[in-house]
Scaffold this motif. Structure first.
Motif, PDB file in Angstrom:
ATOM      1  N   LEU A   1       0.831  -1.211   0.000  1.00  0.00           N
ATOM      2  CA  LEU A   1       0.000   0.000   0.000  1.00  0.00           C
ATOM      3  C   LEU A   1       0.868   1.265   0.000  1.00  0.00           C
TER       4      LEU A   1
ATOM      5  N   THR B   1      -4.695  -3.226   6.887  1.00  0.00           N
ATOM      6  CA  THR B   1      -4.936  -1.875   6.372  1.00  0.00           C
ATOM      7  C   THR B   1      -4.495  -0.859   7.413  1.00  0.00           C
TER       8      THR B   1
ATOM      9  N   GLU C   1      -6.542  -9.845   8.448  1.00  0.00           N
ATOM     10  CA  GLU C   1      -7.446  -9.162   7.508  1.00  0.00           C
ATOM     11  C   GLU C   1      -7.737 -10.068   6.314  1.00  0.00           C
TER      12      GLU C   1
ATOM     13  N   ASN D   1     -11.780  -4.402  10.190  1.00  0.00           N
ATOM     14  CA  ASN D   1     -11.145  -4.872   8.958  1.00  0.00           C
ATOM     15  C   ASN D   1     -12.159  -4.949   7.816  1.00  0.00           C
TER      16      ASN D   1
ATOM     17  N   LYS E   1     -13.039  -1.630   6.179  1.00  0.00           N
ATOM     18  CA  LYS E   1     -11.967  -1.078   5.349  1.00  0.00           C
ATOM     19  C   LYS E   1     -11.864  -1.773   3.999  1.00  0.00           C
ATOM     20  N   ASN E   2     -12.656  -2.816   3.809  1.00  0.00           N
ATOM     21  CA  ASN E   2     -12.576  -3.565   2.565  1.00  0.00           C
ATOM     22  C   ASN E   2     -13.910  -3.670   1.835  1.00  0.00           C
TER      23      ASN E   2
ATOM     24  N   ASP F   1     -11.064   5.814   1.148  1.00  0.00           N
ATOM     25  CA  ASP F   1     -10.508   5.091   2.279  1.00  0.00           C
ATOM     26  C   ASP F   1     -10.025   6.060   3.352  1.00  0.00           C
TER      27      ASP F   1
END
Ligand code: SF4
Lengths: 469, 192
Positions: free
Chosen positions: A46, A154, B84, B110, B113-114, B171
């Motif tokens: 990322l 993330t 995740e 998690n 966020k996806n 995001d």
């Protein structure tokens, strides 16, 4: 005078970059970011995709533990790592750390170990810090009065890039532990009893603070076992107020503050305890003095009974029945009759020196029962060195157990250290989920003493019979 | 991430309670260094037999599960490991929402966020959903409601910020990066 505050509230308030609003969560600054090979690769990807740097490499430390080998020849002897994808993951972490300037305690580093064991050993786990890692057992570090919790990949990327996280303020729950733990009853037994009482989702949305006589009497190694398993009750973090035990532990660690900085730090750490009269959102009470060694019989850590107990019956509960079917156990059966094929002593729950001493104390002059495979994996290379210096490794080997290099190993079986299909494992780790230790593996969680006693008798055993002699 | 406003789909029901992330993706699949292709590993130990062949009796292998985007799970899904890979695998398989009475914290974070909506519902709605596998339901994110056939609409709670991100396909990293001057101010305060 300001209103009395809990320890959690003090640490939280000290790390708010911007507070929570009706529309946005709080931005929380992170003092220490630990990372490892399994949950970081996609986060570094990322950063690359966005052209970002690691904001604070000085607050970031990487190690390898989850998929790393524990066989000496693979760690130090140049033998190929048996799982190709694991080897690739290890090389990827080396590459990512070099590229982004992150300190890495690599495969052959003498300070390497399970991420939750080396933070405290190095003295970078400190009271009042916010600590995160892409690993749910980050709660372990709360034993020092840090606010420490696991995050997803993330979020690992968020912390790498900004040293901050977006967080909604959790609620607080006091776990009041009255009385003293009886002989032969370890902190692992206490935390299993707490999870049995609270349930595996009872802590969801809360930060636990463990308090009371039994907690105060514990060493840091023992407190870490307690905080470690907070997540198994659903709580992301568990905290214990720092005290003289905490300071004495940290004082001699390599990276704790020194000299005048040490005095300043201790003075601050002493202000962190929950104020008298501070309010918790929930309180759970438990009496340590009535506990026995505990063993799980099912497929989550809340399915637990005293070692002298019987597996309960829950008529009409299909999920419960399915768990017992997976385990090959029956309602009404006494847990002490459960067979044992494998015994694992290790993990971030019970892979510290005090745990190995407890297991060795029972194995001294005894043998692992015929047909039982016992694996002892120190939590870090430092624990390994100390255990060898004390002669613990010899006791394990003489008893017929295997002694390895440090790592997560059989706790999650990623590196090939697994329990066979249908086999019973008495394990000092933290999860007895289906397949956790290998496809079809049946895990019974227990303390290091119970695990060692079970290895000797070849069935689930009460360690107290070996302690009173 | 694609913006999500409304999800309309039949449900897949997995009534087991406490489905942990080790079941959603077993550890041996975590040696990957990318997010792609994890759908194959989803519920691997329940989905395939010892030889790797799909078990005909497992719900995700049944024809009626094909194309379903909403998973209804028994009480408390997502406990355990912070991996995740669990939401990555669910999303890769085609799911856009998970419904239960309780959803573990890290898994919930998690998922959000996806682009996987974690939705907590009351016991009665949950029992109805469990008893009606394959029901066609609709999730409306703008109004935070769940529409279930022949029942009153149920509202669910979701963090306003998470909802904003999901509905706009943005995001959280962008938001955090925009706080740079506040972060710098905090850092210099701490150094002082
Ligand atoms: S020892 Fe087990 S629980 Fe601890 S970090 Fe390693 S895999 Fe996770």
């Amino acid at each position: 005078m300001s209103a009395p505050k809990t320890m959690f509230e003090k640490v939280w308030a000290a790390h708010e970059v911007t507070p929570q609003t009706a529309d946005t969560p709080a931005v929380i600054f992170i003092d220490l970011h630990l990372t490892h090979e399994v949950t970081s690769p996609q986060a570094f990807t990322l950063l690359r995709e966005r052209g970002l740097k690691v904001r604070r490499p000085d607050l970031t430390l990487a190690t390898m533990d989850h998929s790393t080998p524990t066989r000496t020849e693979q760690v130090f002897g140049g033998a190929p790592i048996s799982i190709e994808s694991a080897a690739k993951q290890i090389r990827q972490l080396e590459k990512n750390c070099a590229e982004f300037g992150v300190e890495l305690l690599g495969l052959q580093d003498s300070r390497r170990g399970i991420v939750h064991i080396i933070g405290p050993e190095l003295g970078i786990t400190q009271p009042g810090k916010t600590i995160v890692c892409g690993d749910s057992h980050t709660s372990t570090h709360g034993a020092f009065g840090a606010l420490a919790f696991g995050i997803g990949t993330t979020e690992v990327g968020h912390v790498l890039a900004t040293q901050c996280l977006l967080q909604k303020k959790p609620k607080t729950c006091a776990i009041e532990v009255r009385g003293k733990l009886p002989r032969g009853v370890m902190p692992k037994d206490l935390i299993l009893a707490i999870i049995g009482k609270v349930g595996v989702s009872g802590g969801t949305g809360y930060v636990f603070e463990y308090r009371g006589e039994a907690i105060r009497a514990m060493s840091m190694d023992e407190r870490m076992t307690i905080c470690n398993m907070s997540i198994e009750a659903g709580a992301r973090a568990g905290m214990i107020a720092p005290d003289e035990t905490t300071f004495a532990y940290l004082e001699h660690t390599p990276r704790a503050p020194k000299g005048k900085a040490w005095d300043t730090a201790v003075a601050y750490w002493k202000t962190l305890s929950t104020d008298d009269g501070a309010r918790f959102d929930k309180v759970v009470e438990i009496d340590a003095s009535t506990l026995e060694p505990m063993v799980t019989y099912g497929t989550n850590p809340g399915m637990v009974v005293p070692v002298s107990g019987r597996i309960p019956d829950r008529p009409g509960d299909a999920v419960f029945d399915a768990a017992l079917k997976y385990m090959g156990l029956q309602s009404g059966q006494s847990i002490a009759d459960a067979p044992v094929n494998v015994v694992f002593v290790g993990s971030c729950t019970n892979g510290r020196l005090i745990d190995l001493r407890a297991a060795a104390n029972i194995l001294r002059g005894r043998k692992v029962a015929k047909g039982v495979h016992m694996l002892v994996v120190p939590g870090s290379q430092e624990v390994k060195r100390l255990a060898e210096a004390e002669g613990l490794a010899e006791i394990f080997k003489e008893a017929g157990a295997e002694w390895r290099e440090s790592g997560c190993s059989m706790c999650l079986g990623m590196n090939g250290d697994t329990v066979g299909k249908g086999e019973y494992s008495v394990s000092t780790s933290n999860r007895n989920f289906e397949g956790r230790q290998g496809v079809g593996a049946r895990t019974l969680l227990a303390s290091p003493e119970t695990a060692a006693a079970s290895a000797v008798l070849g069935r689930v055993a009460d360690p107290r019979q070996f302690l009173n002699a | 991430m694609n913006p999500i406003t409304r999800i309309r789909s039949r449900t897949v029901v997995m009534p087991s309670s406490n489905i942990d992330t080790d079941q959603i993706v077993p550890a041996r699949f975590l040696t990957t260094t990318s997010k792609d292709g994890l759908g194959k590993a989803l519920f691997a130990d329940w989905r395939y037999d010892a030889n790797g062949a799909p078990r005909a009796d497992f719900i995700l292998n049944k024809p009626e599960a094909s194309g379903c985007r909403i998973l209804v799970a028994g009480r408390n899904i997502g406990c355990g490991s912070s991996r995740e890979h669990a939401p990555w695998a669910l999303v890769d398989f085609g799911f856009q929402a998970v419904i239960s009475t309780e959803i573990a914290d890290i898994f919930k974070n998690n998922s959000l966020k996806n682009g996987l909506l974690p939705i907590v519902v009351d016991e009665s709605t949950h029992s109805w959903l469990i008893e009606h596998p394959g029901a066609e339901i609709e999730i409306d994110l703008a109004s935070s409601t769940l529409n279930v056939p022949a029942r009153p609409a149920v509202s669910f709670s979701i963090e306003p910020f998470a909802r904003f991100c999901l509905m706009n396909g943005v995001d959280e990293l962008g938001f955090l990066l925009s706080k740079n001057s506040e972060i710098e101010a905090y850092e210099s305060r701490r150094r002082a």
